[in-house]
Every structure is written in structure tokens, then in C-alpha cells.
Scaffold this active site. Structure first.
Site, PDB file in Angstrom:
ATOM      1  N   PRO A   2       2.948   5.846  28.946  1.00 45.26           N
ATOM      2  CA  PRO A   2       2.642   6.907  29.904  1.00 45.26           C
ATOM      3  C   PRO A   2       1.385   7.674  29.525  1.00 45.26           C
ATOM      4  CG  PRO A   2       4.842   7.167  28.919  1.00 45.26           C
ATOM      5  CD  PRO A   2       4.093   6.172  28.118  1.00 45.26           C
ATOM      6  N   GLU A   3       0.437   7.719  30.435  1.00 46.88           N
ATOM      7  CA  GLU A   3      -0.714   8.604  30.292  1.00 46.88           C
ATOM      8  C   GLU A   3      -0.634   9.597  31.435  1.00 46.88           C
ATOM      9  OE1 GLU A   3      -4.364   6.752  29.269  1.00 46.88           O
ATOM     10  OE2 GLU A   3      -3.407   5.053  28.320  1.00 46.88           O
ATOM     11  N   HIS A  91      18.901   3.228  22.750  1.00 44.31           N
ATOM     12  CA  HIS A  91      17.618   3.913  22.851  1.00 44.31           C
ATOM     13  C   HIS A  91      17.688   5.166  23.716  1.00 44.31           C
ATOM     14  CE1 HIS A  91      15.781   0.879  20.484  1.00 44.31           C
ATOM     15  NE2 HIS A  91      15.963  -0.082  21.364  1.00 44.31           N
ATOM     16  N   ARG A 109      10.819   3.867  20.624  1.00 39.00           N
ATOM     17  CA  ARG A 109      10.214   4.175  19.322  1.00 39.00           C
ATOM     18  C   ARG A 109      10.482   5.595  18.823  1.00 39.00           C
ATOM     19  NH1 ARG A 109       4.495   0.867  19.586  1.00 39.00           N
ATOM     20  NH2 ARG A 109       5.430  -1.028  20.334  1.00 39.00           N
TER      21      ARG A 109
END
Length: 276
Positions: A2-3, A91, A109
Site C-alpha cells: 500500500p502506498e 496473520h 509481516r
DNA sequence: CAGGTCTCCTGCTAGC
DNA sequence: TGCTAGCAGGAGACCT
């Protein structure tokens, strides 16, 4: 990953799917996501709160609740998923429970972060938002502003554009695209750019982001934000490509400031002399 | 203050 | 086929 455009898309989708009723319960499965509060504090303060609005600054989501403000950064792989009946997987790290369903913060992550503030606090004067520079499309973004920022910076323009304290919202992929469109080599020292080149950077930063936002909004499934697939990846001209779309030279991949960086050594000349 | 390097974390891939 | 070492990357910590 995501940006700014992806975060903007997530913002719009979250606004449409988060229930406007009190949060019934919160479950913290991975405490390290929380930055400035304990899990107990996080649960106590947000339980019973009602979402009022969601804003965005750079790549940060800012969720405004009745008395609290949740600032969420998705980093590399963070995403939200809303389901009526959600069984958390390994997750899923934070669960927000409403009568209507469960919103899960999912992040393979675990790089994502959440900060919690009270509404009366001035979040713009606190970490992590206080140091953020203006976005490319902000009014105060100008050649004179960037010129001043670049003046004493000898580091590569690529690294400089990734610095969120100078300009916020640009990530690795978009900086490559902007520098290609502006025909500027990623290793050029920021201080070496002239007014015309800075103008190009501002104009392409703004247009790349706005094009990407327009693309991101087209293929969303409104029931599950985990499955957003933006269209902008098909518009990329340089990042991850093999051949320059302008001159057909083989595209070079180098490492700049530890980031994989794609550029055309023909179209993006290292010295200032025009190569076209 | 500027800037380089390390760290976090895990899925994926190249290489054996 | 199966294993492992190495890589990717946003932002903050830490050091020079």
C-alpha cells in the site's frame, strides 16, 4: 504494497463498510502492532466508541471515533477485512467486533503500526504524524519549498523523495515512475536539480498519484478490502520492466538507499545534459 | 543536522 | 523433490 493511492482507496472503502454503531469488543492477537498504548488501554478506550470519519495523511489512515483517534499505517502488507462471521487466521492481529460483523487487521509481516490518541490531543504535533511533509497535491507544495529542502541534500533524489518528512505519500514504485516521467536519474544528488526539474517532479508526483487513485477505485470489492486489486500496476512504465517504452533500451535495476530502483540510463541521464 | 546502516518479519525464489 | 540462504521493503533507532 500500500502506498498513498492504495491507502486512499482503503480509506474510502472502510468509510463505506465500518458500522456506525458502538464497537462491542476488541481482540489483540499481536500486541506489537500497538505503538503507544498497552493492549488493555487500547481495548478499554475503543470499546463502545463509534466511528465518525476517516481521514488520510500520506500513507497513514486516521480513524476518528467519538472520543478517540486511531492512526493506522499498513506498511508493506497490512490490510483490513470485514466479514459477518470472521474466523481469525494466523496473520490476523487485531479484531474489531460489532453487532454487524468483525473487522480484522491482517498483516503477514507484522510491519504495520497503530497509534491511539484522544480527540482533544493535537495529533499533528505528535509522532508519527508531526514530521510528515506536505503531499504533492497540497497547496503549499511548490518549487521554492522543495528547492529549500533539496538545497543541503547531497543524497540521491530517489532517497530524498522517499523521505516522508520532505514530501509524504510517495513509495518505492511511484518514485521510480515519477523520476522516469521527469527524465531524472535516480542517483542525481537532490541539490543538483534545477527549477525546471523540480517543477517536473512536482507535476509528475501529483499526476502519478492522482492517476493511481483513479485506478485504485475501480476494482474494489466493497465487502472485503483484503481483495483490492488496483489497475495502476498496468500503467507502470519503468518499475519492474525490462525495456524502456520510449527508447527501447534495456532497463537497469540498481540499488539506491537499499531500495530496488529501475531506470532507463538513456532517458534518465546522470548528468544534466539532455539526452533526448 | 545529514546520511548511512541495521532492524523488524515472513513469503517467496534461486540454487544446490 | 526438498532444503536453505538470501532477498524485499517503510520507517524508526542508532551511529558517525
Amino acid at each position: 504494497m500500500p502506498e498513498l493511492p492504495e491507502v486512499e482507496t482503503v480509506r474510502r472503502v472502510l468509510l463505506s463498510i465500518i458500522p456506525r454503531s458502538p464497537i462491542l469488543d476488541i481482540r489483540i492477537l499481536t500486541p506489537k502492532i500497538l505503538q503507544n498504548v498497552t493492549p488493555d488501554e487500547f481495548c478499554t478506550r475503543l470499546t463502545g466508541e463509534v466511528l465518525e470519519d476517516i481521514q488520510r495523511r500520506g500513507k497513514y489512515l486516521i480513524l476518528l471515533y467519538t472520543h478517540e483517534v486511531l492512526v493506522s499505517h499498513l506498511r508493506m502488507e497490512g490490510r483490513y477485512q470485514f466479514e459477518e462471521n470472521l474466523e481469525p487466521t494466523k496473520h490476523d492481529h487485531i479484531l474489531f467486533v460489532w453487532q454487524e460483523g468483525i473487522l480484522a487487521y491482517h498483516d503477514t509481516r507484522k510491519f504495520g503500526t497503530m497509534h491511539l490518541f484522544r480527540r482533544e490531543e493535537d495529533i499533528w504535533k505528535m509522532n508519527p504524524l508531526q514530521k510528515l511533509g506536505p503531499e504533492p497535491m497540497d497547496e503549499i507544495m511548490s518549487v521554492s519549498y522543495l528547492k529549500k529542502c533539496f538545497q543541503k541534500r547531497k543524497r540521491a533524489i530517489k532517497s530524498t523523495l522517499l523521505d516522508q518528512t520532505i514530501m509524504s505519500g510517495l513509495g518505492n514504485i511511484y518514485v521510480d515512475e515519477i523520476l522516469f516521467r521527469a527524465r531524472i536519474h535516480p542517483l542525481r544528488p537532490a541539490s543538483s536539480l534545477n527549477d525546471e526539474e523540480i517543477t517536473q517532479i512536482i507535476s509528475h508526483s501529483s499526476s502519478v498519484l492522482q492517476e493511481a487513485i483513479a485506478c485504485g477505485g475501480t476494482t474494489i470489492r466493497t465487502f472485503a478490502i483484503g481483495t483490492i486489486h488496483g489497475r495502476f500496476q498496468h500503467e507502470l512504465q519503468i518499475h519492474g520492466k525490462n525495456e524502456c517504452p520510449i527508447c527501447h533500451t534495456t532497463i537497469k535495476k540498481i540499488v539506491v538507499g537499499g531500495r530496488g530502483t529501475y531506470h532507463c540510463k538513456n532517458c534518465q541521464c546522470i548528468d544534466k545534459s539532455p539526452s533526448l
